[in-house]
Design a protein around this motif. Sequence first.
Motif, PDB file in Angstrom:
ATOM      1  N   ARG A   1       0.804  -1.229   0.000  1.00 25.75           N
ATOM      2  CA  ARG A   1       0.000   0.000   0.000  1.00 25.75           C
ATOM      3  C   ARG A   1       0.834   1.276   0.000  1.00 25.75           C
ATOM      4  NH1 ARG A   1      -5.627  -0.944   2.873  1.00 25.75           N
ATOM      5  NH2 ARG A   1      -5.893  -3.110   2.293  1.00 25.75           N
ATOM      6  N   LEU A   2       2.016   1.247   0.612  1.00 26.36           N
ATOM      7  CA  LEU A   2       2.770   2.483   0.798  1.00 26.36           C
ATOM      8  C   LEU A   2       3.894   2.696  -0.213  1.00 26.36           C
ATOM      9  CD1 LEU A   2       2.998   2.505   4.699  1.00 26.36           C
ATOM     10  CD2 LEU A   2       1.373   3.719   3.236  1.00 26.36           C
ATOM     11  N   GLU A   3       4.394   1.633  -0.800  1.00 28.61           N
ATOM     12  CA  GLU A   3       5.478   1.790  -1.770  1.00 28.61           C
ATOM     13  C   GLU A   3       4.924   1.818  -3.183  1.00 28.61           C
ATOM     14  OE1 GLU A   3       8.937  -0.626  -1.469  1.00 28.61           O
ATOM     15  OE2 GLU A   3       8.749  -0.818   0.695  1.00 28.61           O
ATOM     16  N   GLU A   4       5.654   2.477  -4.031  1.00 24.01           N
ATOM     17  CA  GLU A   4       5.227   2.585  -5.426  1.00 24.01           C
ATOM     18  C   GLU A   4       5.826   1.500  -6.307  1.00 24.01           C
ATOM     19  OE1 GLU A   4       6.234   6.494  -6.698  1.00 24.01           O
ATOM     20  OE2 GLU A   4       5.017   7.463  -5.180  1.00 24.01           O
ATOM     21  N   ASN A   5       6.600   0.595  -5.720  1.00 26.17           N
ATOM     22  CA  ASN A   5       7.303  -0.411  -6.515  1.00 26.17           C
ATOM     23  C   ASN A   5       6.451  -1.614  -6.879  1.00 26.17           C
ATOM     24  OD1 ASN A   5       9.666   1.093  -6.510  1.00 26.17           O
ATOM     25  ND2 ASN A   5      10.291   0.257  -4.548  1.00 26.17           N
ATOM     26  N   GLY A   6       5.233  -1.653  -6.450  1.00 25.78           N
ATOM     27  CA  GLY A   6       4.315  -2.702  -6.862  1.00 25.78           C
ATOM     28  C   GLY A   6       4.308  -3.913  -5.955  1.00 25.78           C
ATOM     29  N   ILE A   7       3.514  -4.881  -6.389  1.00 25.16           N
ATOM     30  CA  ILE A   7       3.291  -6.064  -5.568  1.00 25.16           C
ATOM     31  C   ILE A   7       4.505  -6.989  -5.529  1.00 25.16           C
ATOM     32  CG2 ILE A   7       2.257  -7.485  -7.366  1.00 25.16           C
ATOM     33  CD1 ILE A   7       0.176  -8.056  -4.885  1.00 25.16           C
ATOM     34  N   ALA A   8       5.361  -6.940  -6.539  1.00 26.23           N
ATOM     35  CA  ALA A   8       6.536  -7.811  -6.547  1.00 26.23           C
ATOM     36  C   ALA A   8       7.446  -7.523  -5.353  1.00 26.23           C
ATOM     37  CB  ALA A   8       7.311  -7.652  -7.848  1.00 26.23           C
ATOM     38  N   ARG A   9       7.650  -6.269  -5.064  1.00 25.57           N
ATOM     39  CA  ARG A   9       8.495  -5.915  -3.918  1.00 25.57           C
ATOM     40  C   ARG A   9       7.803  -6.268  -2.606  1.00 25.57           C
ATOM     41  NH1 ARG A   9      12.048  -0.523  -3.235  1.00 25.57           N
ATOM     42  NH2 ARG A   9      13.326  -1.315  -1.555  1.00 25.57           N
ATOM     43  N   ALA A  10       6.512  -6.070  -2.541  1.00 31.53           N
ATOM     44  CA  ALA A  10       5.753  -6.443  -1.344  1.00 31.53           C
ATOM     45  C   ALA A  10       5.851  -7.941  -1.105  1.00 31.53           C
ATOM     46  CB  ALA A  10       4.296  -6.019  -1.492  1.00 31.53           C
ATOM     47  N   ASP A  11       5.763  -8.723  -2.175  1.00 35.77           N
ATOM     48  CA  ASP A  11       5.896 -10.179  -2.048  1.00 35.77           C
ATOM     49  C   ASP A  11       7.273 -10.560  -1.534  1.00 35.77           C
ATOM     50  OD1 ASP A  11       3.335 -10.531  -2.925  1.00 35.77           O
ATOM     51  OD2 ASP A  11       3.895 -11.143  -4.960  1.00 35.77           O
ATOM     52  N   ARG A  12       8.314  -9.909  -2.028  1.00 33.99           N
ATOM     53  CA  ARG A  12       9.680 -10.220  -1.567  1.00 33.99           C
ATOM     54  C   ARG A  12       9.844  -9.915  -0.092  1.00 33.99           C
ATOM     55  NH1 ARG A  12      10.926  -8.301  -6.811  1.00 33.99           N
ATOM     56  NH2 ARG A  12      11.384  -6.210  -6.039  1.00 33.99           N
ATOM     57  N   TRP A  13       9.294  -8.783   0.383  1.00 37.79           N
ATOM     58  CA  TRP A  13       9.382  -8.457   1.811  1.00 37.79           C
ATOM     59  C   TRP A  13       8.647  -9.496   2.643  1.00 37.79           C
ATOM     60  CZ3 TRP A  13      12.601  -5.912   4.529  1.00 37.79           C
ATOM     61  CH2 TRP A  13      13.226  -4.782   4.030  1.00 37.79           C
ATOM     62  N   GLY A  14       7.449  -9.871   2.218  1.00 39.98           N
ATOM     63  CA  GLY A  14       6.675 -10.861   2.957  1.00 39.98           C
ATOM     64  C   GLY A  14       7.371 -12.208   3.022  1.00 39.98           C
ATOM     65  N   ILE A  15       7.958 -12.632   1.904  1.00 39.91           N
ATOM     66  CA  ILE A  15       8.672 -13.912   1.878  1.00 39.91           C
ATOM     67  C   ILE A  15       9.925 -13.841   2.732  1.00 39.91           C
ATOM     68  CG2 ILE A  15       9.982 -15.463   0.393  1.00 39.91           C
ATOM     69  CD1 ILE A  15       7.896 -14.809  -1.808  1.00 39.91           C
ATOM     70  N   PHE A  16      10.668 -12.738   2.657  1.00 36.42           N
ATOM     71  CA  PHE A  16      11.894 -12.595   3.442  1.00 36.42           C
ATOM     72  C   PHE A  16      11.615 -12.721   4.935  1.00 36.42           C
ATOM     73  CE2 PHE A  16      14.680  -9.624   5.806  1.00 36.42           C
ATOM     74  CZ  PHE A  16      15.866 -10.340   5.689  1.00 36.42           C
ATOM     75  N   ILE A  17      10.636 -12.006   5.420  1.00 42.72           N
ATOM     76  CA  ILE A  17      10.324 -12.057   6.851  1.00 42.72           C
ATOM     77  C   ILE A  17       9.623 -13.370   7.191  1.00 42.72           C
ATOM     78  CG2 ILE A  17       9.014 -10.941   8.697  1.00 42.72           C
ATOM     79  CD1 ILE A  17       9.580  -8.291   7.265  1.00 42.72           C
ATOM     80  N   GLY A  18       8.837 -13.908   6.292  1.00 43.46           N
ATOM     81  CA  GLY A  18       8.148 -15.171   6.531  1.00 43.46           C
ATOM     82  C   GLY A  18       9.082 -16.351   6.692  1.00 43.46           C
ATOM     83  N   GLU A  19      10.291 -16.250   6.154  1.00 46.35           N
ATOM     84  CA  GLU A  19      11.261 -17.334   6.303  1.00 46.35           C
ATOM     85  C   GLU A  19      11.839 -17.408   7.714  1.00 46.35           C
ATOM     86  OE1 GLU A  19      14.066 -16.651   3.199  1.00 46.35           O
ATOM     87  OE2 GLU A  19      12.806 -17.618   1.697  1.00 46.35           O
ATOM     88  N   TRP A  20      11.623 -16.410   8.528  1.00 51.76           N
ATOM     89  CA  TRP A  20      12.123 -16.449   9.896  1.00 51.76           C
ATOM     90  C   TRP A  20      11.327 -17.419  10.750  1.00 51.76           C
ATOM     91  CZ3 TRP A  20      12.228 -10.466  10.962  1.00 51.76           C
ATOM     92  CH2 TRP A  20      13.129  -9.868  10.101  1.00 51.76           C
ATOM     93  N   ALA A  21      10.046 -17.579  10.483  1.00 51.67           N
ATOM     94  CA  ALA A  21       9.177 -18.410  11.322  1.00 51.67           C
ATOM     95  C   ALA A  21       9.684 -19.846  11.461  1.00 51.67           C
ATOM     96  CB  ALA A  21       7.749 -18.382  10.802  1.00 51.67           C
ATOM     97  N   PRO A  22      10.002 -20.548  10.370  1.00 52.23           N
ATOM     98  CA  PRO A  22      10.491 -21.926  10.538  1.00 52.23           C
ATOM     99  C   PRO A  22      11.805 -21.997  11.321  1.00 52.23           C
ATOM    100  CG  PRO A  22       9.968 -21.502   8.239  1.00 52.23           C
ATOM    101  CD  PRO A  22       9.823 -20.206   8.965  1.00 52.23           C
ATOM    102  N   THR A  23      12.632 -20.966  11.179  1.00 53.26           N
ATOM    103  CA  THR A  23      13.891 -20.946  11.924  1.00 53.26           C
ATOM    104  C   THR A  23      13.632 -20.856  13.417  1.00 53.26           C
ATOM    105  OG1 THR A  23      14.973 -19.849  10.054  1.00 53.26           O
ATOM    106  CG2 THR A  23      16.086 -19.728  12.196  1.00 53.26           C
TER     107      THR A  23
END
Length: 70
Positions: free
Chosen positions: A35-57
């Motif tokens: 919602r806040l960045e202008e770089n689109g959903i691809a960047r939002a997906d990368r942020w979500g995946i990056f932080i989401g990988e912490w949970a299994p660790t």
Amino acid sequence: MLQMLHEKGLRSEHCYMLGMASIGAAFASWLLSKRLEENGIARADRWGIFIGEWAPTFIGLGNGLRTYEK
């Protein structure tokens, strides 16, 4: 390493809580980035995946620390 973490006071419950918090943080970062960045959903997906990988660790560390608590 797990023994050292256990001796320093880290418990499995702490890691489980961090795992659950990282799932919430992944969703929040995805939503905010979308919602806040202008770089689109691809960047939002990368942020979500990056932080989401912490949970299994964190959950894996919690499982390992549980062996020292028995």
